[in-house]
Design an enzyme around this catalytic site. Structure first.
Site, PDB file in Angstrom:
ATOM      1  N   ARG A 111      -4.909   5.543  -4.857  1.00  0.00           N
ATOM      2  CA  ARG A 111      -4.671   4.150  -5.122  1.00  0.00           C
ATOM      3  C   ARG A 111      -3.919   3.476  -3.940  1.00  0.00           C
ATOM      4  NH1 ARG A 111      -0.821   1.177  -9.053  1.00  0.00           N
ATOM      5  NH2 ARG A 111      -1.824  -0.773  -9.177  1.00  0.00           N
ATOM      6  N   HIS A 116      -5.543   0.378  -1.849  1.00  0.00           N
ATOM      7  CA  HIS A 116      -4.852  -0.714  -1.502  1.00  0.00           C
ATOM      8  C   HIS A 116      -4.537  -1.358  -0.208  1.00  0.00           C
ATOM      9  CE1 HIS A 116      -3.519  -2.117  -5.818  1.00  0.00           C
ATOM     10  NE2 HIS A 116      -4.515  -1.201  -5.730  1.00  0.00           N
TER      11      HIS A 116
END
Length: 320
Positions: free
Chosen positions: A62, A66
């Protein structure tokens, strides 16, 4: 005629360097001479961290997403804010990024600085660690080009509009990825990263009572699991309730059974542009792994900085 061919060759070379300027200095063995212990240190750090904190793999994937989707894979997400600058990690959508992922990069950077000072970028650490973690939890191995530099700019104002939110219509998510050069199929394959990890109740709680796409028993179970959410905002649920710690294709199979967690998960199954790929991946794990690996290789070089466009940070949380 030979001269014309030579001129044409030079023109083609010049054109290719314009099209792929950021990849021209990358290689798979970038640190073979300058830091021969790179692979070993990354693998040892990843293994130790994942064993002690099993949520590290999902958190690091993640964190990588990002970072890359906002201005490229340049470690700008790792920079801490200062009194004079609000950095990317303090944008509202990034406040829930897990500490274990940041800690992993810090540990790897510390070890690499001891072994090869001022040599390895934080961006390369994050890219290589993400790949090793995906493989460690059962996902496909894919090649990672190395030679990225760390960006000198990180602003929270750059984040909005570059990262998909769970409540976004699928058409908007598709457009967001298309603007970065990714096809619908690549976007769906990358979404398969939801096969590991969890989401906080706040990200789907409001949908549980009015979204008919949920399996009814599943919706009821989620209502119970998130009942104390107002008092405990850290409550969360696995994205894939069947095999939450294994990187596989079960996430896609779940979507057809109403077992998706987020609104965007349901959107993948219900949108006519994404549904065919969801069904393919639900039936064929090898196809999912192949497409995911290819999409990750492409994402890992998106918007990267090389040469004078970046630096090798002394610390990953601070620009030199």
């Amino acid at each position: 005629m030979a001269m014309a061919k030579g001129q044409l060759f030079l023109i083609l070379i010049s054109f290719s360097s314009l099209v792929y300027p950021s990849q021209s200095r990358l290689s798979y063995n970038y640190y073979s001479k300058s830091c021969p212990s790179f692979d070993k240190i990354i693998q040892e750090t990843v293994t130790n961290k994942q064993i002690t904190s099993p949520s590290t793999a999902a958190g690091t994937v993640r964190l990588f997403f990002h970072d890359c989707l906002v201005n490229g894979c340049d470690a700008s997400i790792l920079v801490s804010s200062t009194p004079f600058n609000s950095a990317e990690r303090d944008a509202d959508i990034n406040l829930s990024l897990p500490g274990d992922a940041f800690d992993l990069v810090t540990r790897a950077k510390t070890a690499l600085e001891l072994s090869c000072p001022n040599t390895v970028s934080c961006a390369d650490i994050l890219a290589a660690a993400t790949r090793d973690l995906v493989t460690m939890v059962g996902g496909p191995y894919y090649n990672v080009l190395l030679g990225r530099k760390d960006y000198r700019i990180s602003k929270s104002s750059y984040v909005e509009g570059n990262l998909p939110r769970p409540t976004m219509p699928m058409s908007k998510i598709i457009s967001m990825f298309a603007a970065k050069g990714f096809s619908v199929q690549e976007m769906v394959a990358l979404s398969g990263a939801h096969t590991i990890g969890f989401s906080h109740c706040k990200e789907f709680k409001s949908n549980l009572y009015n979204d008919t796409h949920y399996n009814q028993r599943f919706a009821k179970a989620l209502q119970n699991a998130c009942a104390d959410y107002p008092k405990n905002p850290t409550l969360s649920v696995f994205n894939d309730i069947m095999t939450p710690n294994k990187f596989d294709n079960v996430y896609f199979d779940n979507l057809g059974k109403g077992l998706g967690l987020l609104e965007s998960d349901h959107g993948l199954y219900n949108d006519p542009m994404t549904n065919p790929f969801v069904k393919i991946y639900a039936k064929d794990e090898n196809r999912f792994f192949k497409d995911f690996a290819r999409a990750m290789e492409k994402l890992s070089v998106y918007g990267i900085k090389t040469g004078r466009r970046g630096e090798i940070r002394h610390r990953c949380d601070a620009i030199n």
